[in-house]
Design a protein around this motif. Sequence first.
Motif, PDB file in Angstrom:
ATOM      1  N   TYR A  35       1.305  59.573  19.668  1.00 61.75           N
ATOM      2  CA  TYR A  35       2.661  59.938  19.287  1.00 61.75           C
ATOM      3  C   TYR A  35       3.062  59.247  17.993  1.00 61.75           C
ATOM      4  CZ  TYR A  35       2.379  61.335  24.102  1.00 61.75           C
ATOM      5  OH  TYR A  35       1.958  61.921  25.266  1.00 61.75           O
ATOM      6  N   TYR A  61      -7.062  57.829  13.378  1.00 58.57           N
ATOM      7  CA  TYR A  61      -6.126  58.336  14.386  1.00 58.57           C
ATOM      8  C   TYR A  61      -5.359  59.533  13.831  1.00 58.57           C
ATOM      9  CZ  TYR A  61      -6.487  54.792  18.100  1.00 58.57           C
ATOM     10  OH  TYR A  61      -6.915  54.018  19.143  1.00 58.57           O
ATOM     11  N   GLU A  89     -12.919  60.362  27.691  1.00 62.68           N
ATOM     12  CA  GLU A  89     -13.645  59.273  28.336  1.00 62.68           C
ATOM     13  C   GLU A  89     -13.607  59.438  29.855  1.00 62.68           C
ATOM     14  OE1 GLU A  89     -11.550  58.850  25.855  1.00 62.68           O
ATOM     15  OE2 GLU A  89     -12.821  58.023  24.293  1.00 62.68           O
ATOM     16  N   ILE A 144     -14.385  49.994  26.499  1.00 61.97           N
ATOM     17  CA  ILE A 144     -13.866  49.168  25.410  1.00 61.97           C
ATOM     18  C   ILE A 144     -12.776  48.234  25.940  1.00 61.97           C
ATOM     19  CG2 ILE A 144     -14.500  50.603  23.443  1.00 61.97           C
ATOM     20  CD1 ILE A 144     -11.817  52.022  23.680  1.00 61.97           C
ATOM     21  N   GLU A 196       3.850  68.587  28.344  1.00 58.19           N
ATOM     22  CA  GLU A 196       2.531  68.896  27.810  1.00 58.19           C
ATOM     23  C   GLU A 196       1.478  68.873  28.927  1.00 58.19           C
ATOM     24  OE1 GLU A 196       3.350  67.439  23.237  1.00 58.19           O
ATOM     25  OE2 GLU A 196       2.407  66.023  24.608  1.00 58.19           O
ATOM     26  N   ARG A 235       0.712  47.806  15.108  1.00 56.26           N
ATOM     27  CA  ARG A 235       1.918  48.630  15.067  1.00 56.26           C
ATOM     28  C   ARG A 235       2.389  48.745  13.630  1.00 56.26           C
ATOM     29  NH1 ARG A 235       7.645  48.627  17.289  1.00 56.26           N
ATOM     30  NH2 ARG A 235       7.801  46.457  16.684  1.00 56.26           N
ATOM     31  N   TYR A 283      -2.747  52.381  31.871  1.00 61.68           N
ATOM     32  CA  TYR A 283      -1.944  51.418  32.606  1.00 61.68           C
ATOM     33  C   TYR A 283      -1.668  51.918  34.018  1.00 61.68           C
ATOM     34  CZ  TYR A 283      -1.407  49.945  27.842  1.00 61.68           C
ATOM     35  OH  TYR A 283      -1.690  49.564  26.559  1.00 61.68           O
ATOM     36  N   GLY A 333      -6.241  47.339  25.614  1.00 61.07           N
ATOM     37  CA  GLY A 333      -5.434  47.493  24.404  1.00 61.07           C
ATOM     38  C   GLY A 333      -6.021  48.500  23.435  1.00 61.07           C
ATOM     39  N   HIS A 334      -7.276  48.815  23.598  1.00 67.57           N
ATOM     40  CA  HIS A 334      -7.861  49.932  22.861  1.00 67.57           C
ATOM     41  C   HIS A 334      -7.878  51.117  23.826  1.00 67.57           C
ATOM     42  CE1 HIS A 334      -8.667  47.872  19.270  1.00 67.57           C
ATOM     43  NE2 HIS A 334      -9.748  47.238  19.623  1.00 67.57           N
ATOM     44  N   PRO A 335      -7.024  52.095  23.587  1.00 66.32           N
ATOM     45  CA  PRO A 335      -6.869  53.164  24.579  1.00 66.32           C
ATOM     46  C   PRO A 335      -8.105  54.047  24.732  1.00 66.32           C
ATOM     47  CG  PRO A 335      -5.522  53.597  22.626  1.00 66.32           C
ATOM     48  CD  PRO A 335      -6.066  52.216  22.475  1.00 66.32           C
ATOM     49  N   GLU A 336      -8.448  54.323  25.960  1.00 68.62           N
ATOM     50  CA  GLU A 336      -9.360  55.430  26.255  1.00 68.62           C
ATOM     51  C   GLU A 336      -8.506  56.610  26.700  1.00 68.62           C
ATOM     52  OE1 GLU A 336     -12.642  54.530  28.831  1.00 68.62           O
ATOM     53  OE2 GLU A 336     -13.190  52.720  27.749  1.00 68.62           O
ATOM     54  N   GLY A 337      -9.089  57.787  26.755  1.00 68.94           N
ATOM     55  CA  GLY A 337      -8.286  58.953  27.071  1.00 68.94           C
ATOM     56  C   GLY A 337      -8.997  59.965  27.950  1.00 68.94           C
ATOM     57  N   TYR A 338      -8.586  61.185  27.759  1.00 63.65           N
ATOM     58  CA  TYR A 338      -9.042  62.316  28.569  1.00 63.65           C
ATOM     59  C   TYR A 338     -10.550  62.506  28.484  1.00 63.65           C
ATOM     60  CZ  TYR A 338      -9.336  67.360  29.742  1.00 63.65           C
ATOM     61  OH  TYR A 338      -9.656  68.583  30.280  1.00 63.65           O
ATOM     62  N   GLN A 386      -0.889  51.501  18.050  1.00 62.03           N
ATOM     63  CA  GLN A 386      -2.255  51.801  18.460  1.00 62.03           C
ATOM     64  C   GLN A 386      -2.409  51.864  19.964  1.00 62.03           C
ATOM     65  OE1 GLN A 386      -6.529  51.306  19.251  1.00 62.03           O
ATOM     66  NE2 GLN A 386      -5.253  49.537  19.604  1.00 62.03           N
ATOM     67  N   GLU A 387      -1.566  51.166  20.694  1.00 55.17           N
ATOM     68  CA  GLU A 387      -1.697  51.182  22.149  1.00 55.17           C
ATOM     69  C   GLU A 387      -1.075  52.447  22.748  1.00 55.17           C
ATOM     70  OE1 GLU A 387      -0.477  47.334  23.624  1.00 55.17           O
ATOM     71  OE2 GLU A 387      -2.250  46.371  22.788  1.00 55.17           O
ATOM     72  N   SER A 440       3.756  64.786  18.644  1.00 54.37           N
ATOM     73  CA  SER A 440       2.650  64.588  19.577  1.00 54.37           C
ATOM     74  C   SER A 440       1.382  65.166  18.950  1.00 54.37           C
ATOM     75  CB  SER A 440       3.011  65.339  20.869  1.00 54.37           C
ATOM     76  OG  SER A 440       1.949  65.391  21.743  1.00 54.37           O
ATOM     77  N   PRO A 477      -1.260  55.825  20.924  1.00 49.54           N
ATOM     78  CA  PRO A 477      -1.540  56.377  19.591  1.00 49.54           C
ATOM     79  C   PRO A 477      -1.321  57.871  19.435  1.00 49.54           C
ATOM     80  CG  PRO A 477      -3.586  56.131  20.800  1.00 49.54           C
ATOM     81  CD  PRO A 477      -2.488  55.583  21.692  1.00 49.54           C
ATOM     82  N   ARG A 526      -9.249  66.881  18.990  1.00 51.75           N
ATOM     83  CA  ARG A 526     -10.223  67.671  19.740  1.00 51.75           C
ATOM     84  C   ARG A 526      -9.633  68.421  20.925  1.00 51.75           C
ATOM     85  NH1 ARG A 526     -11.898  63.162  17.908  1.00 51.75           N
ATOM     86  NH2 ARG A 526     -13.809  63.042  16.679  1.00 51.75           N
ATOM     87  N   PRO A 549      -4.528  62.660  26.273  1.00 48.37           N
ATOM     88  CA  PRO A 549      -4.649  61.584  25.293  1.00 48.37           C
ATOM     89  C   PRO A 549      -6.043  61.434  24.704  1.00 48.37           C
ATOM     90  CG  PRO A 549      -4.366  60.694  27.511  1.00 48.37           C
ATOM     91  CD  PRO A 549      -4.160  62.176  27.616  1.00 48.37           C
ATOM     92  N   GLU A 550      -6.095  61.256  23.408  1.00 49.47           N
ATOM     93  CA  GLU A 550      -7.287  60.746  22.760  1.00 49.47           C
ATOM     94  C   GLU A 550      -7.059  59.258  22.493  1.00 49.47           C
ATOM     95  OE1 GLU A 550      -8.718  62.945  19.385  1.00 49.47           O
ATOM     96  OE2 GLU A 550      -8.583  64.878  20.390  1.00 49.47           O
ATOM     97  N   GLY A 551      -8.130  58.533  22.174  1.00 56.86           N
ATOM     98  CA  GLY A 551      -7.957  57.095  22.015  1.00 56.86           C
ATOM     99  C   GLY A 551      -8.778  56.522  20.890  1.00 56.86           C
ATOM    100  N   TYR A 552      -9.117  55.277  21.065  1.00 59.60           N
ATOM    101  CA  TYR A 552      -9.805  54.472  20.069  1.00 59.60           C
ATOM    102  C   TYR A 552     -11.151  55.070  19.683  1.00 59.60           C
ATOM    103  CZ  TYR A 552     -12.252  50.203  18.440  1.00 59.60           C
ATOM    104  OH  TYR A 552     -12.982  49.273  17.742  1.00 59.60           O
ATOM    105  N   LEU A 553     -11.903  55.527  20.667  1.00 61.46           N
ATOM    106  CA  LEU A 553     -13.240  56.041  20.354  1.00 61.46           C
ATOM    107  C   LEU A 553     -13.154  57.337  19.565  1.00 61.46           C
ATOM    108  CD1 LEU A 553     -14.972  55.242  23.765  1.00 61.46           C
ATOM    109  CD2 LEU A 553     -15.402  54.110  21.571  1.00 61.46           C
ATOM    110  N   GLU A 554     -12.224  58.190  19.896  1.00 62.99           N
ATOM    111  CA  GLU A 554     -12.059  59.432  19.156  1.00 62.99           C
ATOM    112  C   GLU A 554     -11.657  59.146  17.711  1.00 62.99           C
ATOM    113  OE1 GLU A 554     -10.927  58.920  22.190  1.00 62.99           O
ATOM    114  OE2 GLU A 554     -11.984  60.424  23.368  1.00 62.99           O
ATOM    115  N   TYR A 589      -8.825  52.703  12.292  1.00 64.16           N
ATOM    116  CA  TYR A 589      -7.484  53.135  12.676  1.00 64.16           C
ATOM    117  C   TYR A 589      -6.989  54.265  11.781  1.00 64.16           C
ATOM    118  CZ  TYR A 589      -8.037  48.985  15.427  1.00 64.16           C
ATOM    119  OH  TYR A 589      -8.541  48.067  16.305  1.00 64.16           O
TER     120      TYR A 589
END
Lengths: 388, 388, 388, 388
Positions: free
Chosen positions: C289, C149, B329, B319, B266, C270, B289, B322-327, C284-285, C303, C287, C318, C324-329, C146
């Motif tokens: 997948y 997600y 952010e 944040i 991907e 989880r 990570y 353990g709370h993921p940020e992504g693309y 959630q860590e 995915s 998220p 989005r 990856p998207e995360g917690y804020l999204e 959550y």
Amino acid sequence: MADTNQNAGRPARVRLGMVGGGQGAFIGAVHRIAARMDDQFQLVAGAFSSDPDRGAASAAELGVDPSRSYADFAEMAKREARRKDGIEAVAIVTPNHMHVPVALEFLKRGIHVICDKPLSASLNDARKLVRASKGKDALFVLTHNYTGYPMIRQARAMIEAGELGEIRVVQVEYAQDWLAEPLEETQAVWRTDPEKTGLGGATGDIGTHAYNLASYVTGLRCEALAADLQAFVPGRRVDDNGHVLMRFEGGARGMLWCSQVAAGQENNLRLRVFGTRAGIEWSQEDPNYLRVGALGQPRYRLSRNGAATGPEAGRVSRIPAGHPEGYLEAFANIYAEAARAIIAHRDGSAPDAAVHFPGLQEGLEGMGFVDACVRSSKRNAAWIKPAF
Amino acid sequence: MADTNQNAGRPARVRLGMVGGGQGAFIGAVHRIAARMDDQFQLVAGAFSSDPDRGAASAAELGVDPSRSYADFAEMAKREARRKDGIEAVAIVTPNHMHVPVALEFLKRGIHVICDKPLSASLNDARKLVRASKGKDALFVLTHNYTGYPMIRQARAMIEAGELGEIRVVQVEYAQDWLAEPLEETQAVWRTDPEKTGLGGATGDIGTHAYNLASYVTGLRCEALAADLQAFVPGRRVDDNGHVLMRFEGGARGMLWCSQVAAGQENNLRLRVFGTRAGIEWSQEDPNYLRVGALGQPRYRLSRNGAATGPEAGRVSRIPAGHPEGYLEAFANIYAEAARAIIAHRDGSAPDAAVHFPGLQEGLEGMGFVDACVRSSKRNAAWIKPAF
Amino acid sequence: MADTNQNAGRPARVRLGMVGGGQGAFIGAVHRIAARMDDQFQLVAGAFSSDPDRGAASAAELGVDPSRSYADFAEMAKREARRKDGIEAVAIVTPNHMHVPVALEFLKRGIHVICDKPLSASLNDARKLVRASKGKDALFVLTHNYTGYPMIRQARAMIEAGELGEIRVVQVEYAQDWLAEPLEETQAVWRTDPEKTGLGGATGDIGTHAYNLASYVTGLRCEALAADLQAFVPGRRVDDNGHVLMRFEGGARGMLWCSQVAAGQENNLRLRVFGTRAGIEWSQEDPNYLRVGALGQPRYRLSRNGAATGPEAGRVSRIPAGHPEGYLEAFANIYAEAARAIIAHRDGSAPDAAVHFPGLQEGLEGMGFVDACVRSSKRNAAWIKPAF
Amino acid sequence: MADTNQNAGRPARVRLGMVGGGQGAFIGAVHRIAARMDDQFQLVAGAFSSDPDRGAASAAELGVDPSRSYADFAEMAKREARRKDGIEAVAIVTPNHMHVPVALEFLKRGIHVICDKPLSASLNDARKLVRASKGKDALFVLTHNYTGYPMIRQARAMIEAGELGEIRVVQVEYAQDWLAEPLEETQAVWRTDPEKTGLGGATGDIGTHAYNLASYVTGLRCEALAADLQAFVPGRRVDDNGHVLMRFEGGARGMLWCSQVAAGQENNLRLRVFGTRAGIEWSQEDPNYLRVGALGQPRYRLSRNGAATGPEAGRVSRIPAGHPEGYLEAFANIYAEAARAIIAHRDGSAPDAAVHFPGLQEGLEGMGFVDACVRSSKRNAAWIKPAF
């Protein structure tokens, strides 16, 4: 493990000798466990060390009769060949430069050879062995042990069946860190000595595994390569890191990375192959799974002995999915294939069509790979056609 | 989001315009979310499309005043430059070949530029822009967005601090599969047109990201490269897969793989760097990570905002661990850095020393990388020194 | 972000106020980013702190007009309700025990409420709010974030469509370690005070998330539970670890573990659900997948926005798969759903049928869960039917 | 594998018999490979099947002398006990209900027993065996094979050394899906027959493994448990899923989940233990690593034979880190420990202090666990003190 080998229900175990593999040697112990795993071999003779005392002590420890513990491999070949109950096969687990001279002694007497990789310390030696073995009625098995992993068999079967489409890209790597610092005087005496290990360092020791794995799985041979080899550790006389571009027959392209200075890496042999329809990924450190990504489908994970995994993997698996097998089981699969071939050879029959193992040709290709890498790197990564 | 920008407690939001990014464009929407994330920008003008109707509709959808929706970017630059409340910065999210002409219009009027990558469609264009920008009092920000990931900042800080020792090996790759089949007529019209995308296909689109990331994290520039590029999909006019050997200043060596035909992949951007003391590994698909393997220690995993992760990552995190940020952010971090610099620029001050972002030099190096790859590949993977 | 909200092309942004969330508060900042992400809200008023100076400073920092920065939430409700341009919705991000009194002030004036979880500090308060809200023409949104997600939406859709068959087993857990040591006097003042946080500690703070997630995804409610709660840290007045057996309507059984003393765990929420045909797993860590294992098939990984992932996930995504998207999204997806409902509510229409969000009922169930856990644990893990 | 066992250099191999494990039996083959792995055993006798023809055929296939292939285990015990070269140990790999009667025949004649788990089909049987074995001069080894995994040894050593601090929480689970559909008439005839398997289905077959593993690693015994067992598959006469709350001596609490109907799970035995200072995580499907998370430190991953992994793991490892070992190696470690103890027993000496293996006490505790689960579940998950 029984006293007798003569029961009707099963063929007698293969009488096995070993050259090298005395006390303290890692790979000799691995070969012995592999030979024992499926109870098809019986270790009955050995020239376990060039040091006679250590050889005798090793024999005693291994339960080998002192009368069949030899100080000299040529003597062993001669005397075992004369015995009625002499060995049928010999496992060669010496430093690289001794593979060919030892193998020749046994092959010429019709004793099958199971030889550690790489085939030799030089391409010339490899060629010599191939020539000498012509017409000999003995099998030659090269322990490119990673081809014994069930999910590698699965990968190969999928590619052969066209499930990936036409192969475009091959990415293979083998990364370790055990030579990240100078060990020339301690653990790696012969491994870093070009006289014994050959001109390739990492390329010979692990690059040959990576190359063999890629070629085995894809069924493709490399037509040209361009290599940039390095010896990062000061004073090192052989390469400890190599970057290689590859062009395969049929148009696929690839990259190979082998390193013994990749800090934090243990035995990270990893293969990825991408075709027009799907791609696969496998890692030796997590060998019970094959990841598959096909265009337009979610990625899936085939599991050894699990759903949708084929018979090519199943025939070299021992336990249910979810119970991991590992390095020793894969190694044992090479021995099991060898046993099947040797037992069939006893009466001149052929083993089951599924039986196969790496042999002289794969060994020659491995040495051709190392030779081409070294020559290419000397010429500033010029393209070289490996001599196979 | 408030009506007024004039509160004492905070600097006014940066007035932002956009060129490109009309309805249906992926990257324009990403830039807008990134600009909004930390509430430092206010989108007030745009030339969202070369199609005027689509441009106007986009403006309406985005809440941009119709009087500031322009059919033409040059017109937009002129008129916005004259307004008292005109835009302070413009985001350029057009096809590659338009980056330079658009940027020139705004830069020459002192309007800051935030430009998508790669910098241009050709090295010549990139050079022209660099020359033209000399002496202009406007900032240029290139959205090599992966450098905004906190754990990439962490990796860079660790290498800068010497935690990896001397760098030996760099392995970087960016693998996708979205162009594994011909999309020339549908989704990838301009991306596969050398006039618009530039001479590099995958190399320009994602190879530049991979190269930039490796260079950003290690602080090293590539002194020579040897590239073997392919266009696997029949009829494709630009490369869709590239294999590159690299030699870095100071002696490090590397490999770069970029592919848009790697079935099952991907957005697999992955960087591994190995030094004399430790190695690190990071993947964009699991970006929170950083895996670290130091000689003689167990591998460990640094977590964004987690234990032992440093301030360079912390200052671009929002944040808890353990709370993921992504693309998004990470992309927003580039905008946040730009905002800090633009706000400081208002009164001629310098932003905090930690503020940094990719700019013209990185853009030039990216185009030098593409140019060198294309030339090297034409000369059968000969070594080329990239022109930076 | 534009000055005007009145363009034809898009509905005006929702005018938002906030109670709580002043400087230094974690969750207030999260709500604001979530509200900004999709540009559907405009923060125009607030009572950001019970400390007036801190409240004013926060307002200034957030660009909120000083005249709409209130020292008191009741005052804010009154005055905003009278303004023509008064807030349409309020975000409540106070300690738990204030959720209900604050919500009541706004709901009774027809101002929509977006409230952090859990709904209240006690089941009684929750019931009071539910009763009081009857007949009020205002929406109530509870940020069980959550459920925003995309792959959780996917999981729910698959179960609803019967892809898992009949549900048998639900395993859910939320493990953290931030309260593994006494933080009563510093970071966790109100979180460990039963007057403010409620009778449940970990059960209220994160157990409610875990319960809500399980219930949301499976569509099942717990008919009875048996809980064994602990307060491991000396002196702690609320539970910091809880083990719960659950029996769901229809015969499914489950286990729930919530812990704030699980050393080495960050925000490990989880969920695993197993039916007669297939099982799913989500964390959630990681998220983006959803792992799926169906009987007789290899495990696969859906995915976000990838192949075979459905429209329920797609409508809250989005960016492309692999980014990856995360917690804020995910949090922003709750706000986006709220915005859709609020905007439809303006003219009395209903939002698109796909729009949904957690509300009072979910809040009540969460408090019923906490209450049942606390009562069960006091009675030595006797089975309790949660009062919903 | 040599013909002779009498060399000075090594103790003679242990003469081994087997009861059960004829053609087609899974676990018998596993025991034999485990016994062969380190070349400490020699299979010389067997009562491989209750069907005499199948027993004889199995013996022939295994290379066991026909004169030592017995149709009846009691006959075997009697006759082997009389032989000078009779077996020293017997491996019992029958259905559960036969473990005790078979073991008694051999133990009373001083023949060591290596018995598959669980110890028996009922707690009463287990107690009977324990009583009967008092004063017998024979070892009893129960193959709770997962305690043979090196990283489990590592985990235990770390906890014993206090590295986790005081234990608070234990989470253990063993999930499979092989009984998700009715196999009562085919693969699972005796496994689903309460007369043969015992009152516990999943609890007896895999719950005992999970309980044993948790207890072995933590050194803690369960003082009370509350169990909710289910038989999800229509017509099933034993439990196929179990949820258990546990209270350990010293105040630790735990949850145990065992399931044979968890669709998509293979052999997912997973243990997590959390103490006041650190937590650990281990999974049987990825057994070469132990994940450790200590408060205030980044998570790290100990690797079998890797950096910082201790001697307790090292002494049961065979190959370098990064070369995976698996299920068979772990199983073989139980056999290797047994061999060390048996060989020491020959002359009345004690084996090395590090040697240990599960025995009657662990077997009794396992049956106490099953019995308590079944009784608790019948009483609606009341707390029961297991009878150990």
